[in-house]
Design an enzyme around this catalytic site. Structure first.
Site, mmCIF file in Angstrom:
data_model
loop_
_atom_site.group_PDB
_atom_site.id
_atom_site.type_symbol
_atom_site.label_atom_id
_atom_site.label_comp_id
_atom_site.label_asym_id
_atom_site.label_seq_id
_atom_site.Cartn_x
_atom_site.Cartn_y
_atom_site.Cartn_z
ATOM 1 N N ASN A 34 0.727 -1.199 0.282
ATOM 2 C CA ASN A 34 -0.261 -0.005 0.002
ATOM 3 C C ASN A 34 0.740 0.908 0.138
ATOM 4 O OD1 ASN A 34 -1.486 2.148 0.562
ATOM 5 N ND2 ASN A 34 -1.641 1.228 3.328
ATOM 6 N N TRP A 35 0.768 2.134 -1.064
ATOM 7 C CA TRP A 35 2.139 2.823 -1.143
ATOM 8 C C TRP A 35 0.925 4.158 -1.083
ATOM 9 C CZ3 TRP A 35 4.255 2.845 -6.597
ATOM 10 C CH2 TRP A 35 5.015 1.533 -7.014
ATOM 11 N N LYS A 36 0.069 3.681 -0.533
ATOM 12 C CA LYS A 36 -0.221 5.363 1.077
ATOM 13 C C LYS A 36 0.051 6.775 -0.407
ATOM 14 C CE LYS A 36 0.274 3.319 4.481
ATOM 15 N NZ LYS A 36 0.118 3.686 6.231
ATOM 16 N N HIS A 86 -8.850 1.153 5.405
ATOM 17 C CA HIS A 86 -7.487 1.702 6.193
ATOM 18 C C HIS A 86 -7.925 2.964 7.157
ATOM 19 C CE1 HIS A 86 -3.751 2.657 6.725
ATOM 20 N NE2 HIS A 86 -3.169 1.700 5.862
ATOM 21 N N GLU A 127 -5.699 5.089 7.766
ATOM 22 C CA GLU A 127 -6.587 6.300 7.387
ATOM 23 C C GLU A 127 -7.331 6.831 6.887
ATOM 24 O OE1 GLU A 127 -2.314 6.084 5.250
ATOM 25 O OE2 GLU A 127 -1.281 5.277 7.076
ATOM 26 N N GLU A 151 -4.769 -4.460 11.341
ATOM 27 C CA GLU A 151 -3.459 -3.387 10.783
ATOM 28 C C GLU A 151 -3.817 -3.148 12.368
ATOM 29 O OE1 GLU A 151 -1.602 -2.442 7.044
ATOM 30 O OE2 GLU A 151 -4.043 -1.430 7.015
ATOM 31 N N GLY A 196 3.476 2.396 10.887
ATOM 32 C CA GLY A 196 4.142 3.374 9.866
ATOM 33 C C GLY A 196 5.006 4.017 12.054
ATOM 34 N N SER A 235 3.671 -1.752 10.300
ATOM 35 C CA SER A 235 5.438 -2.198 10.320
ATOM 36 C C SER A 235 6.545 -3.632 9.615
ATOM 37 C CB SER A 235 5.375 -2.157 11.817
ATOM 38 O OG SER A 235 5.668 -0.368 11.977
ATOM 39 N N GLY A 261 3.409 -1.447 4.186
ATOM 40 C CA GLY A 261 3.684 0.328 3.620
ATOM 41 C C GLY A 261 4.171 0.420 3.686
ATOM 42 N N GLY A 262 4.913 1.311 4.236
ATOM 43 C CA GLY A 262 7.048 1.923 4.464
ATOM 44 C C GLY A 262 7.989 0.735 3.602
HETATM 45 P P1 PGA Z 1 3.182 0.255 7.701
HETATM 46 O O1 PGA Z 1 2.243 0.713 6.939
HETATM 47 O O2 PGA Z 1 3.915 -0.743 7.000
HETATM 48 O O3 PGA Z 1 3.897 1.228 7.068
HETATM 49 O O4 PGA Z 1 3.165 -0.024 9.416
HETATM 50 C C1 PGA Z 1 0.932 -0.336 6.815
HETATM 51 C C2 PGA Z 1 -0.334 -0.480 5.777
HETATM 52 O O5 PGA Z 1 -0.632 0.994 6.385
HETATM 53 O O6 PGA Z 1 -0.648 -0.101 5.408
#
Ligand code: PGA
Length: 249
Positions: A9-11, A95, A97, A167, A173, A212, A233-234
């Protein structure tokens, strides 16, 4: 059908040039002979480019969100039909966010899930508790209601196209991951709740862990019996880290 998935997930990261160069590198560096589906979710503006670059590969493309309406006067929004018309068949919904910053409610998400399924899309549906819920030992309760309020109205057949991503919000993050035991406990709980509602099909539901995940912790998390892969994510922004995570499964 339950299978292994690693989804990135590149956000709101990577412009068109960066998307192109990452995906070309990914194709070259992809671990071979892995029984795992790889998915990348770039920004809306780069979905078309991604579907073109990945056309003859095993890597699928997902959207990070979509609107619940079929179309209409919703300035700035993207519909299911727009996504499927460029070959995007998978969408991430719910998600944390989106829930936190864009105030997406369980009822709205149920609506989005229905729209996606009507368009025969696959949904990666995210659930997860906040730190306060873990501290107050309400974490299972919170996740139960997230499932119930947005997914448990679905008929049995719909579950073929549902992937769940657990999650924990406190792990997204932050560099802090759930321990493998915490992940397993929640994944097993989620599977039990689906089984309680729908019976045996729960054994066929793919449940991903997100929060993470890095090359050095991926293997212990993925080795848990109810963890079927990850939503990354990251670490999905760097080809070396992402391919290392794919290799870890
Ligand atoms: P992260 O994000 O791996 O950077 O913690 C995961 C996500 O939000 O899907």
């Amino acid at each position: 059908m339950r299978h292994k998935i690693i989804a990135g997930n590149w956000k709101m990261h990577k412009n068109a040039q960066e998307t192109g160069s990452f995906l070309n590198d990914l194709i070259n560096e992809m671990p071979e002979e892995k029984e795992v589906e790889v998915i990348i979710a770039p920004a809306f503006t780069n979905l078309m480019l991604a579907t073109q670059i990945l056309e003859d590969t095993n890597v699928a493309v997902a959207a990070q969100n979509m609107h619940q309406a079929e179309g209409g006067a919703f300035t700035g929004e993207i519909s299911a039909d727009m996504l499927t018309s460029i070959g995007v068949q998978t969408v991430i919904l719910g998600h944390s966010e989106r829930r936190q910053y864009f105030k997406e409610t369980p009822a709205l998400l149920a609506n989005k899930v229905d729209t996606a399924l009507r368009h025969k899309m696959r949904v990666i549906f995210c659930v997860g508790e906040e730190l306060k819920d873990r501290k107050s030992k309400q974490f299972q309760n919170v996740v139960f209601y997230q499932l119930k309020d947005s997914l448990f109205h679905l008929p049995k057949e719909a579950w073929e196209n549902i992937v769940i991503a657990y999650e924990p919000v406190w792990a997204i993050g932050t560099g802090e991951t759930a321990t493998p035991e915490q992940a397993q406990e929640m994944h097993q709980f989620i599977r039990e709740q689906v089984a309680h509602q729908y019976g045996d099909l729960a054994n066929n539901v793919t449940i991903l862990y997100g929060g993470s995940v890095k090359p050095d912790n991926a293997q212990t998390i993925f080795s848990q019996p109810d963890v079927d892969g990850g939503l990354i994510g990251g670490a999905a922004l760097n080809v070396g880290d992402f391919t290392a995570i794919i290799s870890a499964i």
